[in-house]
Design an enzyme around this catalytic site. Structure first.
Site, short mmCIF file in Angstrom:
data_model
loop_
_atom_site.label_atom_id
_atom_site.label_comp_id
_atom_site.label_asym_id
_atom_site.label_seq_id
_atom_site.Cartn_x
_atom_site.Cartn_y
_atom_site.Cartn_z
N ALA A 3 0.84 -1.20 0.00
CA ALA A 3 0.00 0.00 0.00
C ALA A 3 0.87 1.24 0.00
CB ALA A 3 -0.91 0.02 1.22
N ASP A 4 0.39 2.26 -0.68
CA ASP A 4 1.04 3.57 -0.61
C ASP A 4 0.35 4.47 0.39
OD1 ASP A 4 3.18 4.37 -3.00
OD2 ASP A 4 2.04 2.56 -3.37
#
Length: 392
Positions: free
Chosen positions: A252-253
């Site tokens: 995930a960013d």
């Protein structure tokens, strides 16, 4: 031996140039925050945790090698301006902004201390940046452990024996300070003898899966197969049972407070496929990726990149038999003049996510289908690191 994408000693920083992978392993020297900004923007280094570490260490190197003012306040202002500049290199990745915020607070505290001078402020910043490097590797190993344990205990495939997993983009040593997040989960399964096979998607248009994840899997001798992005549904339908596929694990960013997750383009599609085929869809990310100030995915700014990344491909010449690393060619693969839309990320709704794996445990939704991500921060400093945090 796990790949080392970041090489650091006080006053020196080198990063593995990921644009030259998988065919050449070359390290670039990073001397300043400007060098780091360009390395991040050009994607020579990438992955939300990694870019935060590279940015922090680049400024540490710059500070270590320059003659600083003796006045603490002047050094504080210099550091603050550089951190603000570094954050603009990749706005979607919350880890970078989070690291910059923490380092800024440490710098401000050091500058306000009695007897502070330029050298003491510098030392406070550099020591804090170095600690981030060490902590990231430890956190990733914990993510891998918790994720692997959860998969074996909470999936039908896990109850049958060694499982297969699919992953997207690159979330390994090349995307972090070391070991990895989602790929770290796969590494942990493999180390425990619980992995049958790993499947990685190529991840168009930048091909992080084929260039980077496949490279790491081969390097670590993990049994793995590369597929194109469009093959994922067929894999789950035609080989899901025979390969004992337990699920899909991604990085995930940015994770919003409600669990909506921004990650590499194509993640949302995989989550829909996982739901349809009845396999788990898991997000693996350190707590620094969770942004409680961002209420939902609707508030996440999505970076859009050049259309040339879609219409052009670049790599060494191959004549069908041999690879010529001395000749790098750019090839057009689309009709000249066609319009291109190239968002770098998409947002996967929380309703499609079965669990969010952090360094303190796996967060599950409560009986109402709601994630309570604040619980992972309540675990701060706790000696107990549960495998599951849910229903709170």
């Amino acid at each position: 031996m796990v790949l080392q994408a970041i090489k650091y000693s006080r006053g020196q920083l080198e990063i593995l140039d990921q644009l030259k992978l998988p065919h050449a392993e070359e390290y670039d020297h990073i001397y300043s925050s400007t060098d780091a900004w360009h390395a991040i923007k050009e994607m020579r280094t990438r992955g939300a945790p990694a870019i935060a570490i590279v940015a922090a260490l680049a400024l540490a190197v710059e500070l270590s090698n320059m003659k600083l003012p003796s006045v603490a306040e002047e050094v504080k202002v210099f550091i603050t301006e550089k951190l603000d500049y570094l954050v603009t290199s990749r706005p979607t990745a919350v880890n970078l902004a989070d690291a910059a915020g923490k380092l800024q607070r440490i710098t401000e505290s050091a500058a306000a201390s009695e007897g502070a001078d330029g050298d003491s402020v510098r030392e406070a910043y550099v020591s804090a940046a170095e600690k981030m490097l060490v902590d990231d590797v430890s956190d990733n190993e914990s993510i891998g452990k918790h994720g692997a344990e959860w998969i074996m205990k909470n999936t039908e495939a896990g109850k049958k024996g060694p499982v297969s997993m699919m992953t997207h983009c690159n979330t390994g040593s090349l995307a972090t300070a070391g070991y990895g997040t989602a790929l770290g989960v796969i590494r942990s399964l493999h180390s425990a003898g619980s992995l049958k096979h790993a499947f990685c998607s190529e991840t168009r248009p930048y091909n992080q899966g084929s260039r980077l994840t496949a490279f790491e899997l081969v390097h670590d001798k993990i049994p793995a197969t590369l597929i194109t992005d469009s093959m994922a549904a067929a894999l789950l339908r035609l080989r899901g049972e025979s390969e004992n596929i337990a699920g899909i694990v991604v990085g995930a960013d940015r994770v919003a407070a409600n669990g909506d997750t921004a990650n590499k383009i194509g993640t949302y599609s995989l989550a829909i496929l996982a739901k349809h085929h009845g396999v788990k869809f898991l997000v693996a990310a350190p707590r620094t990726t969770i942004d409680l100030k961002t209420k939902s995915g609707a508030d996440i700014v999505i970076e859009e990149r050049s259309g040339k990344e879609v219409t052009l491909v670049k790599g060494p010449r191959h004549d069908g038999v041999t690879l010529d690393l001395g000749v790098i060619e750019t090839i057009s693969i689309a009709a000249n003049g066609i319009g291109v839309w190239n968002p770098a990320f998409d947002v996967t709704p929380a309703e499609l996510i079965d669990g969010i794996i952090t360094e303190v445990g796996v967060v599950e939704k409560d009986s109402n289908g709601v994630f309570h991500l604040d619980t992972v921060f309540k675990a701060e400093g706790s000696e107990v690191k549960p495998s599951t945090i849910g229903g709170l």
